[in-house]
Each structure stands twice: as C-alpha cells, then as structure tokens.
Design an enzyme around this catalytic site. Structure first.
Site, PDB file in Angstrom:
ATOM      1  N   HIS A  44       0.813  -1.222   0.000  1.00  0.00           N
ATOM      2  CA  HIS A  44       0.000   0.000   0.000  1.00  0.00           C
ATOM      3  C   HIS A  44       0.846   1.272   0.000  1.00  0.00           C
ATOM      4  CE1 HIS A  44       0.306  -0.185   4.525  1.00  0.00           C
ATOM      5  NE2 HIS A  44       0.409   1.115   4.342  1.00  0.00           N
TER       6      HIS A  44
ATOM      7  N   ASP B 143       0.036  -7.544   1.308  1.00  0.00           N
ATOM      8  CA  ASP B 143       0.489  -6.164   1.483  1.00  0.00           C
ATOM      9  C   ASP B 143       2.007  -6.055   1.531  1.00  0.00           C
ATOM     10  OD1 ASP B 143       0.290  -3.450   1.664  1.00  0.00           O
ATOM     11  OD2 ASP B 143      -0.176  -3.399   3.799  1.00  0.00           O
TER      12      ASP B 143
ATOM     13  N   GLY C 128       3.255   6.511   8.498  1.00  0.00           N
ATOM     14  CA  GLY C 128       4.437   6.439   7.630  1.00  0.00           C
ATOM     15  C   GLY C 128       5.404   5.343   7.998  1.00  0.00           C
ATOM     16  N   ASN C 129       5.153   4.686   9.142  1.00  0.00           N
ATOM     17  CA  ASN C 129       5.992   3.570   9.534  1.00  0.00           C
ATOM     18  C   ASN C 129       5.782   2.368   8.633  1.00  0.00           C
ATOM     19  OD1 ASN C 129       7.943   3.432  11.463  1.00  0.00           O
ATOM     20  ND2 ASN C 129       6.533   3.443  13.164  1.00  0.00           N
ATOM     21  N   SER C 130       4.701   2.355   7.922  1.00  0.00           N
ATOM     22  CA  SER C 130       4.343   1.225   7.075  1.00  0.00           C
ATOM     23  C   SER C 130       5.515   0.809   6.205  1.00  0.00           C
ATOM     24  CB  SER C 130       3.183   1.598   6.159  1.00  0.00           C
ATOM     25  OG  SER C 130       1.991   1.507   6.860  1.00  0.00           O
TER      26      SER C 130
END
Lengths: 697, 377
Positions: free
Chosen positions: B131, B161, B232-234
């Site tokens: 994502h 993901d 934003g750690n994704s």
C-alpha cells in the site's frame, strides 16, 4: 588468526584501490540466459564457453561458474588463493571457497549455499545471490527451465530529489503587469490569491507572498533591510540569519526569523523599477525537511524580475501574410456569405458552418485532432464556450447604422471582455491596429493569464454599411502544427467586405446592441397560429400551443416558486422576470361528480380559472386582479381580457390573460407575462405587437 | 598453535577423502563465523580467539606466561544494547516518498505519500508494504544518509500487502532475517521507520511482541506489538534484540499501542514466491468460504468453513461437494478459519494434490482434489 585477518584486509584494500584506479569497471547492460537442461549459458543470445555447466545443488540453489557470471555482468574478478574479490566501482565483495559468508561493504552476509569447487576444480557460486548482489534481476521460467539474469548496467551514484520536483516550462506563474514570475514545481498544487496588491501562493503548506512596491516612494534597499530586521515584541520572533546577495544580477537582502514553530524568510529584491518583497512562511517541521527546502529553493532560484510582461507581442500584420506555399490553386475555394456581405478564401482544411439567425454568424472550422481535456480546462470552457474543441474563425456581421467608428466599437468590446472576465484569470490585451487585406482593422486578444492554452483573437473591421467581428479561437497546441497559423492567417487575411447596399439585400441588419435586435422580426407558422416576433426570441412549441420568451432561459426562479406553492397555478406558465407569451388551446369539456360529460361556457371556464388562480394567494404569494374583466377582440375572436398582478417573494410579474372562443368546445388562452423590469419597456410593446400579429392559420 | 592446526589440516587433507575434509561451519548466536574448525576423532576443534571474540568476549594472550585469558562481558542491559542495534539496523531501513498517480481531493498537495522500507538484498532490492508504493508514480528511496535514489516497483502482492522495489545501487547493508521460532510473545522488538512525516525518518521505537497470530480481518497472520507504529511507519522494520528482522510493520490502530507487523515467515514465503514466479501464486479451491461467526470474532471455533459461491470448475465440485457443505480439514489439518486455511496454503502451490475433509449431510467425507490457481485481480 588476527594476523591473517589484517593481512587479508590489506589485500582487500590494495585490490579495491587498484581495481578502482586501474580499471574503472562499470556494470554493463546484459542479459544472461541459463538453460539448466542444456547446461548452456548465453550472453545476449550468444553461447558462452563454460568449464562447468550450471547445476542445481541439494539446497535447491542454482550454482554457476563465478568467472563466467561476473565477467558477463561486467564486474571485475580477482583471485587470491581461495579468496575471490568481485569489484564494481567502489563496491567490493569478498567470496571465499567453502564459505557461505560474503563480505560486502564491511558487512557479513550469509548466502544459502557456500562457494564450492566443482569436480573439475571450477569455482561455483549461487547464481541468484551473486547476480542480485551485482544489481541484476533474476527471473526463473519454470516451463522453459530457463533462468534470466538481466543487468540494466549503471549505478545511481547521485542523490536525486529532483525526481519529485520536476520543472515544467508551462508552469510559469507570474504577473505580467508588475513583471515578475517564477517556476512552479509541478508536483505541488498552488493556490494563488490576490488581495489588495499582494499576491499569495500556497504551495504544500508553505505560504509565499509577494508585494511589489514602486521605487519612486523613496525607499532604498538599505532601508528595507533595516525594516526587515525589526522584530516586534508581540511576534516573539528570533532572527537567526540575515544577509545580502545577488540573484541573477538582481541585488537582494534577506532575513530569517523564527518562533518555536514558524519560520519566516523575508527577501527584498531591487530592480530598476521596483522593489519585490517576498515572504516565505512555513512550519518548523517542514523547515527540517529536504522536500520543503527543495520547493523553497526552486521557487527562489526561478524568480524572474523585469521580464517585460509574460506576453510577447504577437501582433501580425496580416497584410503581409503570404499565401502558404502548400495551398495549390485547385484546393483554394472562396466562400461568400449568403447575403454577399463578405467573402473569404479557404483551403480544404477548413469547413464552413453557417448560422443564419439573429447573430448572422458564419463559423469556419478546422478539424482539430487535439483532444480537449475537459477536466483540465473546465474554467476555460466556461468562458470560451464558443471554442468547442476545434479552431474556429467566426465572422459576425452587424449593422453600421449607429455610426460608431471601428475604434470605438473595438474598445467597447474590449472593455466588455475586460469587465466581464476575471482579470486575475484572463489577460485582455490592448486594442491595436492591424491590416486585414487592404482594410484597416482593430485587434485585441484574450487568453488565460497563466498560460495561453486557449487564445481568442478578435478583429474588428468596418466595411461600408456593415461592421464585422472576426473571432479567431483556438487551442494553443494547434500552433505546433506547422501550417496552422499560416493557414488561419491566410483565411483571415483574405477577408473581403461586400460592397452591396443594405437595400439590395432587402433585410435590415442588427447593430451590435440588444435593444435594437428586437426590431428585427421573424415569422412563425404553427398549426393553429401564425405570428411575427423579434428574431432573437425563442419559440417553443407544445401539444396545446406554443410559448414565446425573450430569452432561452425559460423557467426562472419565480415560476419554480409558484409551481411549488400552488400546483393549480401551473397554468400560469412561466412566472418570471422575463417577457414571455403563452398561447394555448384548451378544452371546455369536463366530467362532473357523476362522471357525466359536460361542457363549460367560455364565461364559466374563465370564472373557474380565475377563482383558482386568485385562491392560490398565501403568505408568500400574492395574486390579485387589477381592474375589471374587459371584453376584447383578437384574431377576429371576441373574448375577455383579465389583468393580474402576481408577487412571489420579490418577483413581481404582470399577467394579461385573454380568453377567446375557438371552435365548438374549446377556447384559446393567450397569456402575456411581463416581469417588473420589462413593464412598459420595448419588450412589453414587442409582446403586444406579437399579440396583434396573431392570425389563425 | 595456529601452525599446528594448519599442519593437522594439511595432513588430513592428504590422508582423507574430500568429504572428511569438509570444515564444520560454526555459528555464534546464529551468525556464521569464519573459522578453521576441524573435526578430529569426532571432536570439533576451533580457534579459541575466533569463537570467543565472536561471542563478545575479549581474549588476551600473555606470551611470557603462555597464558590465554578470556573475559566474557556481563549481560549488557537494554540501554547498552539498543542503541547499537538501532545503529546497525538503521542503514538498512529506508524512507520511501513518492507522488501519487492520482490527484487527491485537494489536488496534488495531498498526493505526496511516504512510507518505509527495508533493504533485503545487497544489490538494491527493498521490501515495503504494497500500500505504500502501489499508487506512487515516482518512487524515491531516501537512504539513512539522506541520499535519494529512484526506485522501480519489482514485485507486489496486495493481499499480503508486501512489495519489492529496486534501486540501482549495490553493496547495500541488509538486515538478516530472524527465524520464525524466534518470534515469541514477550520478546523485545524495535520498530524503525518513517512515522508521520518524512522529516522523522529513521526514528525508532522500542516495545514488545505482545501477541502472535492475530488476525484483524486480514487474510494472514500478523504479529501484534506495542511499538508505536504510525502511518508512515508502514513498510518499516521490526527488529529483534539480535538485530534481525522479525517482521515488516504494517498497520495499527492509530493512537493505540496495538499495532501489527507481517511476520518474517510470511515475508520469506512471499519473497520465495516472487523469486520463483514473479508473483504470489495461491492455490484455490474455486470457492469462497464463510467462517463461523465465532471465528469471525477471533474466538476459537471448531465449526469449519462453509463452502459458498462454488464455481462450476471448482475442484470441490468435481469431488461432488456442494455449496453449504463444510470444509473441516485439509491433509489432516483441521481448518476453522480463513486465516488458518491461507496460512496452510502457503506450503502448497496450484496443481498440488490435497486430501480434503468435508462435512456433508452430517458426515465427513474425504476426497483428493487438485488445487486450482487463484487468479488475482
């Protein structure tokens, strides 16, 4: 052991230095194909010589000859006893025999399988790991039993933030009157506001504002510099930087101030004519980000001052426009408008679309082939509704009876465009002299202020009894087509006014004035009636009759209100502030409560109808009769006439309804609707004239 | 001493076959070390210094007294350990920033998006969440040192993901992968990523693995952790105290300490599929399944999965099962939730033969079926 390590490191350093120094190895663009079944290794389609065919080991890893792979991908291989050093530029990788640990860039990385010697003493390495470590992509095609190693060559050595902030020449933002502009980074949307002489741009959440001040005010850059450093107690700002500089020959001073969370950068630029003051404000969080720095720097670097207005002088002396070479004689045709008022020469790329009605317009189109981007140009479409996606030259003919000079006319039209269009969005050039053929003409241009995606060039010419307006509109991308402008100029330049007198044509032409239009009449023949009406009006036919209105907008607010409040009043078609006329045939037959068919007399129908209408009055709507029911005679029919005042909210409308007997069991109603603004005007008189002109077909 | 070992090795080399010559590999704390270890009479001999130094001890040699002293470190406290782990792992965690393919509601202003990624291959491959990158038109990778490189999307699997992007750069530091068995509730972990804004890139938060196998409407199992994971750690790294990657931080309930990461075994499964097929090939039963409501709530259920929306070509149909029947086992593994089924299917590929147990009309029937391939959208 330690000694050995030290020695080894020395060896690596030596090799990597010499490697980089002596060879400057670069990765190459290569496709290596490995066919497991055939044991073949191909480089860019050519078979490579291998000492040992690739094979799949017990871990499921494909093993390949180290030297073959490394050479194919363009890296440098050095061997030292059982140590293999692979070098690319500044990166070195150390593989060791019988070890699955690789040293890359000072880090030990474990491979799935170790480096081994094959039976015939060839060094074999895991294909995927070694290839990928060299930046290649490895794909496996199970069906073909083939492995593909694709190296795109080259290594990015530079940081490149500009990827996010691409410059685009089209995004020049500026103010042509005060001669400044800058380049917007196209990744950021910008909101532009203009308030009391200040421009503000919001890019991301950076606020940049522009103030331009005249030098005649006795301001100096030094004074500004001192002013800029003044920090009010209230602001609680701390200045952390200030200085002077030179931006492409323009001297400037700046200060940088901050609070806990806001940074203000102030710049003052001095040019020959003006001081340009720029204030950039942003939050502290953003101040720390490279992304935002890039936006600000791009903005500052791209500033241009005194650039002489963004709009180059595009006036062409059309008298000089030459016949394009590619127009052969057989392609040339002449178009003469239906009444011999004017003529143009065309080549076969243009098509003519005649519109004879009120406007006396003829449009000359050219197939565009440029897809109109509706989304992008939404507002442009709003203003350039005549453009319709194809370049067009629209010639309108007007009467010259009002004795305006062509200069007056062009200036009047120019001020219309300048007043009508938002000046922040549109640029309307000054009126200039041009020559069209042998005729002196006036010219101005309208286009979008940020770019010139749509251009409208207006030419005004006087020609004896007539005045002509030539509206040349096109998408600026058309200009990229070599022959486009030449071809269009050729058409315009060939424009020749007719020399025929008005009386010979037998029809009065409209002047460019709405009040005059009403005098030009048209005839309408319906099934029941024939009328003569002002040609600018519109006739709308329905099953029971027809309506006539002074403009095309039809039902306005007043009507909607009325029909909502009182459905039975919908017979009063079109309560509005327009002037309109509704002529209808109505049946007198009806069914009573016992479902017997009966017939009203004309008087009964009128009374019932009037009662229903008057009954509709309420707090918001007032219907009242003014005067008595009068007898009247229209179309040779003797009937009645009623006048009504209707006030719905603020809309005041005057109605006159005529009830006329018609045939056996029907009547004709003529409803004259006249909004307050039209009462006792030329429009009401025109309506009365239309009623007088009514004849039964 | 060193000389003697080498002599022995040479001797052995002359006397023995190649098999016996094979050196045993030695790992310290899971990390292979370079030794000249040999096996003599079934006993493994390793150089003292190499092994002890690798395990963090200091070794000193007193030549006069011919004495070797070994000093092992006390157990380092977290305060001593964590900065070192972050320092060594950080270069492998990158920021990813890009411009959206489509303009956001407020124009391209809000179409700048960012996330994190983890370098998995020294040759430039970076793992992140699908994502993070799927809607980016230009992907810019910003390294720990602030340098930015343009990346290309290489592989993507939206269901799990995960995506792999690649920059043209070699010799990059990578994070070693942890073992699946090392993911234990209660172990300390560190999340490194780019939370909230890009200017906070490479910030680290410390927490614990607070749960395993949690599914929150996700098709696969996740690690639950209390490390702060924000938007934003994704795609960032969840690192254990050995400096190994235990998961890819993925999602969380914003503002809570309940956050999730894709576990390393799923990551490895996906990378393996990417390498073999360029995508994740999932086996399919040609039908959708309805979980028991208990399973939907995450409560252990033994109700199996009800077969729904079976296609005509479904392998279940060819074994004459029908909609409404209940799948209870695959190859002897009881199946009670979709996550269980998906997790089990990671070890199968389309075309594999499985024995399914299906409850039909009150009794469980078994049949061998050949798995279809799930067509991803």
């Amino acid at each position: 052991m330690k000694k050995l390590i030290v020695l080894f490191i020395c060896f690596i350093m030596m090799l990597s230095v010499s490697g980089a120094y002596a060879y400057e190895e670069e990765l190459v663009v290569a496709t290596v194909t490995v066919n497991l079944a055939q044991g073949a290794v191909m480089l860019n389609g050519e078979l490579l010589v291998t000492q040992q065919a690739p094979y799949v080991n017990e871990n499921g890893d494909t093993m390949i000859e180290l030297s073959v792979l490394v050479n194919a991908l363009g890296a440098e291989l050095n061997e030292f006893e059982d140590v293999y050093l692979v070098t690319v530029g500044e990166t070195s990788m150390v593989y060791r025999l019988n070890s699955a640990v690789v040293e890359i860039g000072g880090q030990s990385i474990a491979m799935n399988s170790p480096v081994v010697l094959s039976e015939n003493s060839v060094v074999m390495v895991p294909l995927r790991f070694v290839s990928e470590a060299l930046g290649a992509d490895v794909t496996y095609d199970g069906e073909l039993g083939e492995i593909k190693i694709v190296s795109s060559g080259g290594i990015d050595e530079t940081a490149n933030y500009n990827l996010l902030f691409k410059y685009s020449g089209k995004d020049k933002i500026g103010n042509s009157e005060e001669y400044w502009r800058f380049t917007k980074t196209d990744n950021f949307d910008m909101t532009e506001t203009y308030y009391d002489g200040d421009y503000e741009f919001l890019m991301d959440d950076i606020m940049m504002s522009f103030v331009v001040c005249d030098k005649s005010d006795g301001v100096s850059l030094e004074k500004l510099y001192i002013q800029m450093q003044e920090v009010s107690q209230y602001d609680r700002k701390v200045m952390f930087d200030k200085g002077k500089g030179n931006h492409n020959g323009t001297p400037y001073v700046f200060t940088k101030l901050r609070t806990l969370n806001v940074i203000n950068e102030r710049y003052a630029y001095e040019t020959e004519k003006y001081f340009y003051l720029v204030d950039i404000e942003r939050g502290f969080e953003n101040f720390a980000s490279a992304k935002e720095d890039a936006i600000v720097n791009t903005f500052l670097e791209s500033l241009e001052f005194d650039y002489k207005g963004g709009e180059e002088d595009i006036t062409v002396d059309l008298a000089k426009a030459e016949t394009p070479e590619n127009f052969s004689d057989e392609k040339k045709t002449e178009y003469i408008d239906g009444n011999y008022r004017w003529s143009v020469k065309l080549d076969d790329t243009w098509e003519v679309d005649e519109y004879y009605g009120f406007y006396n317009q003829v449009s000359i189109y050219r197939q565009s082939g440029i897809e109109s981007d509706e989304k992008e140009n939404e507002d442009v479409y709003y203003y350039y509704d005549e453009y319709e996606g194809s370049p067009s030259i629209t010639i309108s003919t007007y009467s010259a009876e009002d004795n305006q000079t062509v200069e007056q006319w062009a200036n009047k039209k120019r001020s219309f465009y300048a007043d009508y269009f938002n000046s922040e969005v549109y640029v309307v050039s000054d009126v200039k002299n041009v020559k069209i053929g042998n005729n002196q003409a006036q010219y101005f241009e309208v286009h979008y202020s940020t770019d010139k995606s749509y251009v409208k060039k207006m030419y005004y010419i006087n020609g004896g009894s007539y005045r002509y307006e030539i509206d040349f509109s096109y998408d600026v991308r058309e200009e990229e087509k070599d022959d486009f402008l030449k071809s269009a100029e050729y058409v315009i330049c060939s424009f020749t006014p007719g020399q025929i007198d008005i009386n010979e044509v037998g029809k009065t032409l409209e002047s460019d004035n709405e009040m005059e239009f009403i005098k030009v009449l048209a005839e309408y023949k319906g099934d029941m009636f024939t009328i003569t009406y002002p040609c600018m009006w519109q006739v709308e036919e329905s099953e029971t009759g027809f309506s006539l209105s002074s403009n095309g907008y039809g039902n306005s607010y007043g009507y909607d209100m009325l029909s909502l409040l009182s459905p039975q009043l919908s017979l009063l078609y079109g309560v509005s502030d327009d002037a309109s006329l509704l002529i209808e045939k109505r049946s007198l037959s009806y069914y009573d409560d016992e479902m017997n068919q009966k017939t009203y007399t004309l008087e009964e129908y009128m009374k019932k109808n009037l009662a229903a209408t008057l009954n509709a009055s309420n707090a918001l709507l007032n219907v009242s009769m003014s005067g008595e029911i009068k007898e009247t005679m229209i179309m040779g029919l003797k009937g009645y006439c009623v006048e009504l005042d209707i006030t719905a909210q603020s809309e005041e409308t005057y109605y006159t309804i005529y009830y006329l007997p018609y045939q056996q069991d029907s009547i004709i109603t003529v409803t004259k609707n006249c909004g307050k603004v039209y009462k006792n005007t030329i429009f009401e008189k025109a309506l009365d004239d239309v009623i007088k002109s009514l004849t039964l077909s | 001493m060193k000389k003697r070992v080498i002599c022995i090795a040479l001797l052995l080399g002359m006397l023995c076959t190649q098999n016996a010559f094979a050196q045993p590999s030695v790992e310290v704390n899971g990390k292979p070390i370079e030794t000249d270890a040999v096996i003599i009479d079934d006993r493994t001999y390793v150089p003292l210094r190499g092994v002890f130094e690798a395990s963090g001890a200091t070794v000193s040699w007193d030549g006069e007294n011919q004495k070797v002293s070994i000093e092992t470190l006390k157990f380092a406290s977290d305060d001593e350990l964590i900065p070192g782990i972050i320092e060594s792992a950080s270069p492998s965690v990158v920021g990813i920033i890009g411009r959206g393919k489509t303009e956001g509601y407020y124009g391209s202003l809000d179409s700048i998006m960012s996330g994190s990624g983890v370098i998995i291959k020294t040759g430039g491959e970076i793992l992140t969440n699908a994502h993070v990158v799927k809607d980016m038109s230009t992907i810019l990778v910003v390294m720990n040192d602030g340098k930015g490189y343009e990346a290309q999307l290489k592989y993507i699997d939206e269901e799990i993901d995960l995506a792999v992007i690649k920059i043209k750069k070699i010799g990059l530091p990578v994070v070693p992968f942890a073992k699946k068995e090392d993911i234990v509730v209660g172990k300390k972990v560190i999340a490194i990523g780019t939370p909230i804004t890009f200017s906070l890139r490479n910030s680290a938060t410390v927490g614990y693995i607070s749960g395993l196998n949690r599914s929150i409407g996700e098709p696969y199992r996740l690690i639950q952790t209390d490390t702060a994971i924000t938007y934003g750690n994704s795609g960032g790294a969840l690192i254990n105290m050995n400096g190994e990657l235990v998961g890819i931080t993925s999602s969380g309930y914003s503002g809570t300490s309940t956050n999730f990461a894709i576990p390393i075994d799923t990551v490895q499964y996906v990378i393996g599929q990417f390498e073999k097929y360029g995508k994740v090939r999932r086996p399919s039963f040609g039908a959708t399944f309805q979980e028991d409501w208990l399973a939907e709530l995450g409560i252990p259920s033994e109700a199996g999965l009800t077969i729904k929306g079976m296609e005509k070509t479904s392998p279940l149909a060819s074994a004459s099962f029908k909609n409404g029947d209940v799948l209870v086992s695959v190859d002897g593994n009881p199946i009670n939730s979709i996550v269980e089924l998906n997790e089990l299917m990671k070890s199968y590929t389309p075309g594999d033969k499985v024995k399914v147990g299906v409850k039909t009309g009150g009794e469980v029937k078994y049949a061998e079926i050949i798995l279809d391939e799930k067509i991803s959208e």
